[in-house]
Design a protein around this motif. Structure first.
Motif, PDB file in Angstrom:
ATOM      1  N   THR B  67     -21.116  26.882  -4.379  1.00 31.30           N
ATOM      2  CA  THR B  67     -20.692  25.943  -5.413  1.00 31.30           C
ATOM      3  C   THR B  67     -21.867  25.572  -6.307  1.00 31.30           C
ATOM      4  OG1 THR B  67     -19.279  25.065  -3.690  1.00 31.30           O
ATOM      5  CG2 THR B  67     -19.333  23.870  -5.761  1.00 31.30           C
ATOM      6  N   ASP B 109     -24.237  12.629  -3.345  1.00 29.30           N
ATOM      7  CA  ASP B 109     -23.309  12.751  -2.252  1.00 29.30           C
ATOM      8  C   ASP B 109     -22.700  11.417  -1.860  1.00 29.30           C
ATOM      9  OD1 ASP B 109     -24.556  15.346  -0.086  1.00 29.30           O
ATOM     10  OD2 ASP B 109     -23.167  15.328  -1.769  1.00 29.30           O
ATOM     11  N   ARG B 113     -18.838  10.538  -1.879  1.00 27.11           N
ATOM     12  CA  ARG B 113     -18.173  10.284  -0.616  1.00 27.11           C
ATOM     13  C   ARG B 113     -17.461   8.950  -0.625  1.00 27.11           C
ATOM     14  NH1 ARG B 113     -22.116  11.921   4.203  1.00 27.11           N
ATOM     15  NH2 ARG B 113     -22.167  14.081   3.550  1.00 27.11           N
ATOM     16  N   LEU B 116     -14.357   9.300  -2.487  1.00 31.00           N
ATOM     17  CA  LEU B 116     -13.424  10.163  -1.780  1.00 31.00           C
ATOM     18  C   LEU B 116     -12.744   9.394  -0.643  1.00 31.00           C
ATOM     19  CD1 LEU B 116     -12.514  13.063  -1.956  1.00 31.00           C
ATOM     20  CD2 LEU B 116     -14.251  13.693  -0.309  1.00 31.00           C
ATOM     21  N   ILE B 117     -13.526   8.581   0.071  1.00 29.22           N
ATOM     22  CA  ILE B 117     -12.927   7.833   1.179  1.00 29.22           C
ATOM     23  C   ILE B 117     -11.978   6.766   0.655  1.00 29.22           C
ATOM     24  CG2 ILE B 117     -13.478   6.254   3.082  1.00 29.22           C
ATOM     25  CD1 ILE B 117     -15.784   8.055   3.760  1.00 29.22           C
ATOM     26  N   ALA B 120      -8.889   8.506  -0.124  1.00 27.78           N
ATOM     27  CA  ALA B 120      -8.134   8.829   1.084  1.00 27.78           C
ATOM     28  C   ALA B 120      -7.398   7.608   1.608  1.00 27.78           C
ATOM     29  CB  ALA B 120      -9.086   9.366   2.147  1.00 27.78           C
ATOM     30  N   VAL B 121      -8.071   6.471   1.634  1.00 28.28           N
ATOM     31  CA  VAL B 121      -7.426   5.246   2.119  1.00 28.28           C
ATOM     32  C   VAL B 121      -6.202   4.932   1.263  1.00 28.28           C
ATOM     33  CG1 VAL B 121      -7.707   2.762   2.349  1.00 28.28           C
ATOM     34  CG2 VAL B 121      -9.495   4.289   3.167  1.00 28.28           C
ATOM     35  N   PHE B 124      -3.389   7.622   2.059  1.00 27.66           N
ATOM     36  CA  PHE B 124      -2.675   7.471   3.321  1.00 27.66           C
ATOM     37  C   PHE B 124      -1.852   6.187   3.344  1.00 27.66           C
ATOM     38  CE2 PHE B 124      -5.679  10.703   4.664  1.00 27.66           C
ATOM     39  CZ  PHE B 124      -4.823  11.529   5.358  1.00 27.66           C
ATOM     40  N   ASN B 128       2.403   5.877   3.718  1.00 25.62           N
ATOM     41  CA  ASN B 128       3.120   5.039   4.682  1.00 25.62           C
ATOM     42  C   ASN B 128       4.029   4.025   4.000  1.00 25.62           C
ATOM     43  OD1 ASN B 128       2.708   5.631   7.443  1.00 25.62           O
ATOM     44  ND2 ASN B 128       0.532   5.214   7.125  1.00 25.62           N
ATOM     45  N   LEU B 131       7.063   5.586   2.508  1.00 22.40           N
ATOM     46  CA  LEU B 131       8.062   5.869   3.530  1.00 22.40           C
ATOM     47  C   LEU B 131       8.962   4.654   3.747  1.00 22.40           C
ATOM     48  CD1 LEU B 131       8.007   8.551   5.074  1.00 22.40           C
ATOM     49  CD2 LEU B 131       7.048   7.304   7.008  1.00 22.40           C
ATOM     50  N   LEU B 132       8.332   3.491   3.853  1.00 17.09           N
ATOM     51  CA  LEU B 132       9.096   2.259   4.049  1.00 17.09           C
ATOM     52  C   LEU B 132       9.920   1.941   2.810  1.00 17.09           C
ATOM     53  CD1 LEU B 132       6.215   0.274   5.729  1.00 17.09           C
ATOM     54  CD2 LEU B 132       8.272   1.093   6.845  1.00 17.09           C
ATOM     55  N   ILE B 151       5.810  -5.380   6.401  1.00 13.98           N
ATOM     56  CA  ILE B 151       4.895  -4.338   6.917  1.00 13.98           C
ATOM     57  C   ILE B 151       4.133  -3.694   5.754  1.00 13.98           C
ATOM     58  CG2 ILE B 151       4.745  -2.148   8.140  1.00 13.98           C
ATOM     59  CD1 ILE B 151       7.230  -2.954   9.681  1.00 13.98           C
ATOM     60  N   ILE B 155       0.059  -3.461   5.105  1.00 10.96           N
ATOM     61  CA  ILE B 155      -0.739  -2.255   4.861  1.00 10.96           C
ATOM     62  C   ILE B 155      -1.425  -2.332   3.506  1.00 10.96           C
ATOM     63  CG2 ILE B 155      -0.654   0.247   4.618  1.00 10.96           C
ATOM     64  CD1 ILE B 155       1.871   0.208   6.324  1.00 10.96           C
ATOM     65  N   ARG B 229     -16.847  14.070 -10.017  1.00 11.96           N
ATOM     66  CA  ARG B 229     -17.194  15.384  -9.479  1.00 11.96           C
ATOM     67  C   ARG B 229     -17.753  16.285 -10.584  1.00 11.96           C
ATOM     68  NH1 ARG B 229     -17.632  17.389  -4.487  1.00 11.96           N
ATOM     69  NH2 ARG B 229     -17.701  19.612  -4.688  1.00 11.96           N
TER      70      ARG B 229
END
Lengths: 52, 726
Positions: B67, B109, B113, B116-117, B120-121, B124, B128, B131-132, B151, B155, B229
């Motif tokens: 890369t 980096d 990072r 990116l995290i 991700a949080v 995800f 969820n 879905l509810l 709920i 979250i 990026r």
């Protein structure tokens, strides 16, 4: 509807597991060289014990 | 090279602001050897390079990063990059040493990072909650619905508290500076959505926008991450270019000499500059004779003589003999740095450019607030119900929220920069593509840009066989670029060297030998008794006969003809402005069919010429490599420099050409135009979705389902549209 008492915790746990797995991949530098990694699978010289 | 200019920080983009600034981590202790490998591109390259490096004694570990087109090598102490580069060159790969200290990979980096995290949080959590929410939309009622909402809230609140921090921070810094940016409506929408949803949930209401708040954060973070990026890749490659020139010099102290960092040199130090080396400081020659290549500073191709007493400037290249110089100015005081000040002045003109994203945000942010406030007031007056009015205002904010707008620009620039990077162009500046798309005039520098700076002999045919054999024998004894070019040209023709005895090189003058009792010389005009013309030449004198000159021209850079032809084809005006002599410039201009050329231009002339063109309403693209070009590079609307350019020139330019080939320039212009078109299309798509969804929201007909659909659909369309560029 009591099934929800199991399903909701299960779905949340699974989500959390996925998230943790992702965080682990980020922390172990697995996104540093996406281009190279996608090509390395073509290599014959695989390493059974890759360095950390 | 000597004085290093640090690349300016990237433009203050939201993604960059989000990056923690305090994380400037020094290079790792076990500083390894870093090599830049600009030509690697496939699996075979990776294996060949790694195998070749590992086979070299002393190498403990070698890892290629495709890369970044870079190899990191861990090796025994005695081994240096200079030992490894020939290994790779034998394998057929271009390799350059990098200064590991200048590669602040760790810092980049961390920020990446972090984003990116957060992404991700948000991802995800939104999955969820979605879905509810789907269960609620498909008919969950009463206690079940309330439970699902609670709920979701449990979250969403912590997830947003963590993931949306970059937006909160940016919005706060904008507000405390009294400005409005894209992040203010975002934060307002998120907070309002959370507040009304909590309120609704507490009152067992029907609509909660928890999923919308999370998806919003997710899509926007995705845009931020893409943006980051692209910049990080550009930045690391730019750092890499800065790291290419490892700043070391040989200081002579007392009996021995040491290799030291250029920054440690002081005024009065004696510095040894070997042939082929670059002057690290301004100074005066103490001992030694040589010739200097000043082309990077002035654009002239004729080497100049240097002997004791001559002043030299940082950046000049020593050609033939070793020189000892006494430093008269170091670091910030060198002429190299004074040139950089010129750049700083010229650069202020470019700051006026407003990027498309900023222009959109300027229209958008007040509009959204106004619309939302209007619907709140309208509904409150009409129904008198605070709860309804607040709900509708929140719905308007969420639906108009700039998911697609946040993705519209970064998705396109990522795709376009990736495409150009693969073709060997590095986009350093965020708005460079947009500016490149507007270009209608292209100004080229000559030496080192259109030409490679390596000489090529032109009149070999006019010499007799014997003269050629003599010249070859003499040329072989020297490492001067002209001799090397001559040797190569004649060896290619299959000429055998004549039997010349006692060959000695006189650095700065030429080579001398004896052939059948006659003295033969190959060298400077004055030394062999000829008169210097305006073209680069090496003169051959046999005995007392009149000396004759081998004439040289600069060899063309690959792709130069094609690039100029394609630029002209696409209707752009092409110009050539050089600091070299008129003869040399004219012959090149004729070769490339450029009608508009200027020679003997001083650095200020170049910059003024470009300023004049700009005033006439032209958008100028400047392509140049030398220090004499830097002011012009900075003054131009957008600028490109080759990787071989001086540090200062690369810093001043928006785009760096990584390979030798010039032909990608024309393609870059096309890609930039298409990219800008895509960005505008994306804005239109986003607006179209808003035009459909906003009336629904204002009318109070929007549900969380409609909000989710509009948001996802527009974001995905925009991303797909950007991908068409790849």
């Amino acid at each position: 509807m009591s099934i929800l008492a199991y399903l909701i915790p299960i779905s949340l746990t699974l989500g959390a597991v996925g998230l943790l797995a992702f965080v682990y991949t980020v922390r172990s530098n697995q996104y540093d060289d996406p281009e190279g990694d996608s090509r390395r699978i073509l290599s014959d010289e695989w390493d059974d014990h890759p360095r950390p | 090279m000597s004085a290093r200019l640090h690349p300016q920080p990237a433009a203050a983009c939201p993604g960059c602001l989000a990056a923690p600034v305090q994380d400037i981590v020094p290079a790792p202790e076990d500083a390894r050897i870093a090599l830049s490998l600009p030509t690697i591109h496939c699996q075979n390259c990776i294996s060949a390079v790694e195998r070749g490096l590992m086979a070299h004694p002393g190498v403990q570990d070698a890892r290629v990063n495709l890369t970044l087109k870079r190899a990191m090598v861990r090796a025994d102490d005695g081994l240096t990059a200079a030992d490894l580069i020939p290994v790779l060159e034998r394998l057929g790969y271009e390799a350059h040493e990098l200064d590991p200290g200048a590669l602040q990979a760790t810092r980049t980096d961390r920020a990446g990072r972090d984003l990116l995290i957060r992404l991700a949080v948000a991802g995800f959590a939104s999955m969820n909650v979605m879905l509810l929410s789907v269960s609620v939309w498909s008919g969950a009622t009463d206690a079940t619905r309330d439970m699902f909402h609670w709920i979701s809230a449990a979250i969403t609140l912590p997830a947003i508290g963590y993931a949306a921090q970059p937006f909160f921070r940016n919005a706060w810094s904008a507000l405390s500076a009294g400005r409005l940016n894209m992040d203010v409506p975002i934060v307002l929408a998120i907070v309002l959505a959370l507040v009304t949803s909590l309120w609704e949930t507490a009152l067992s209401g029907e609509h909660a926008y928890f999923d919308a708040a999370l998806t919003l954060t997710f899509f926007l973070l995705a845009g931020r991450y893409l943006d980051f990026r692209t910049r990080a890749i550009a930045r690391s490659a730019a750092e890499e270019l800065a790291a290419l020139e490892v700043p070391r010099a040989i200081r002579i102290g007392g009996q021995d000499s040491h290799e030291v960092a250029v920054s440690e040199l002081g005024v009065g130090d004696l510095v040894l500059v070997r042939p082929g080396g670059r002057m690290p400081v301004d100074g005066q020659v103490v001992t030694g004779q040589s010739e200097l290549d000043r082309s990077l500073l002035t654009g002239e191709t004729l080497p100049v003589f240097a002997g004791p007493g001559r002043a030299v400037s940082a950046g000049e290249v020593n050609l033939t003999g070793p020189l000892t110089i006494k430093a008269t100015a170091v670091g910030q005081d060198t002429s190299l740095h004074r040139m950089a000040d010129l750049v700083a002045i010229a650069e202020s003109g470019r700051a006026h450019y407003t990027s498309l994203a900023d222009a959109a945000a300027r229209l958008y942010a007040p509009g959204v607030h106004f619309l939302s406030a209007l619907s709140f007031v309208g509904w409150y007056l009409w129904s008198g119900d605070l709860r309804v009015a607040l709900n509708i205002a929140a719905a308007v904010l969420i639906i108009t929220c700039p998911c697609a707008l946040g993705l519209a620009v970064p998705a396109v620039t990522t795709a376009a920069s990736g495409r150009l990077f693969r073709r060997g162009m590095l986009i350093k500046h965020g708005t460079a593509l947009e500016r490149l798309a507007q270009v209608d005039t292209v100004v080229f520098d000559k030496t080192g840009t259109l030409t490679t700076g390596t000489p090529e002999v032109t009149n070999l045919d006019s010499f007799s066989r014997q003269d050629r054999a003599l010249a070859l024998a003499l040329a072989q004894g020297s490492a001067h670029p002209l001799s090397v070019a001559l040797t190569k040209a004649m060896q290619d023709m299959g000429i055998e060297p004549a039997d010349v005895r006692d060959i000695t090189e006189h650095p700065g003058y030429g080579t001398e030998g004896t052939y059948r009792g006659q003295t033969v010389r190959l060298g400077r005009a004055a030394w062999v008794g000829a008169t210097q013309g305006d073209r680069t030449a090496a003169w051959l004198a046999v005995g007392d006969a009149a000396p004759r000159g081998f004439l040289f021209t600069d060899s063309l850079r690959p792709g130069a003809t094609e690039a100029v032809a394609r630029l002209r084809q696409s209707g752009k005006q092409v110009m050539l402005i050089s600091g070299d002599s008129p003869g040399a410039v004219q012959s090149l201009a004729r070769r490339l069919k450029i009608d508009d050329w200027a020679a003997e231009a001083l650095p200020q002339d170049k910059a003024e010429r470009i300023a004049a063109l700009t005033e006439q309403g032209h958008r100028v693209l400047m392509v140049g490599d030398g220090l004499n070009d830097t002011a012009a590079l900075a003054a131009a609307h957008v600028s490109i420099s080759p990787a071989s350019a001086l540090d200062a020139a690369r810093v001043a330019s928006d785009i760096v050409l990584l390979g030798q080939d010039l032909s990608p320039i024309a393609e870059a212009c096309d890609t930039a135009q298409r990219a800008t078109r895509r960005i505008r299309e994306n804005f239109r798509i986003a607006t179209l979705y808003n035009l459909i969804a906003v009336p629904l929201a204002v009318a109070g007909l929007a549900t969380p389902l409609i909000a989710a659909l509009a948001m996802s659909a527009s974001s995905i369309t925009v991303s797909l549209n950007a991908l068409r560029l790849r």
